[in-house]
Design a protein around this motif. Structure first.
Motif: not given
Length: 128
Positions: A23, A26-27, A90, A94-95
């Motif tokens: 996460r 991803a951010q 990203a 996230d996935q």
């Protein structure tokens, strides 16, 4: 049996940590995508300014300004493509984080089921 709970606890921490790590990655990728897109827009604006100034510039300066405008436009396009790639990255991260979270929840449920006695396991199996 005590070793089993220690290893499962460390495995659960690993999966939870992996999900939070994904996460945060991803951010960072989303932030990078935004900054690349801002740079792309700035380069496109610069190309427009150069192209506009080339129309009113002296004939001797016009060719150089048009070359600079074309270069700024190429840079803008490259930055935009990089922004799109960072955004895709990203989304992918996230996935993966969501999948890691789902796997951790499933593993926890499976462990709880594993440690039920035979009668409770039969009751759970019959209810589903």
């Amino acid at each position: 049996m005590g070793g089993d709970t220690a290893s499962t606890a460390s495995l659960r921490e690993l999966q939870t940590g992996d999900g939070s790590s994904l996460r945060s990655q991803a951010q960072r990728a989303a932030e990078q995508s935004r900054s690349l897109e801002e740079a792309s827009l700035a380069a496109a604006d610069r190309a427009t300014e150069l192209r506009d100034s080339a129309t009113t510039a002296k004939r001797s300066e016009r060719e150089g300004l048009e070359r600079e405008a074309a270069l700024a436009l190429v840079i803008s396009d490259s930055l935009h493509k990089a922004s799109l790639l960072a955004n895709e990255r990203a989304i992918e991260l996230d996935q993966q984080a969501a999948m890691a979270q789902e796997a951790a929840v499933f593993q926890e449920r499976l462990l709880k089921f594993y440690y039920l006695n035979d009668q409770d396991q039969a009751m759970v199996v019959n209810e589903e």
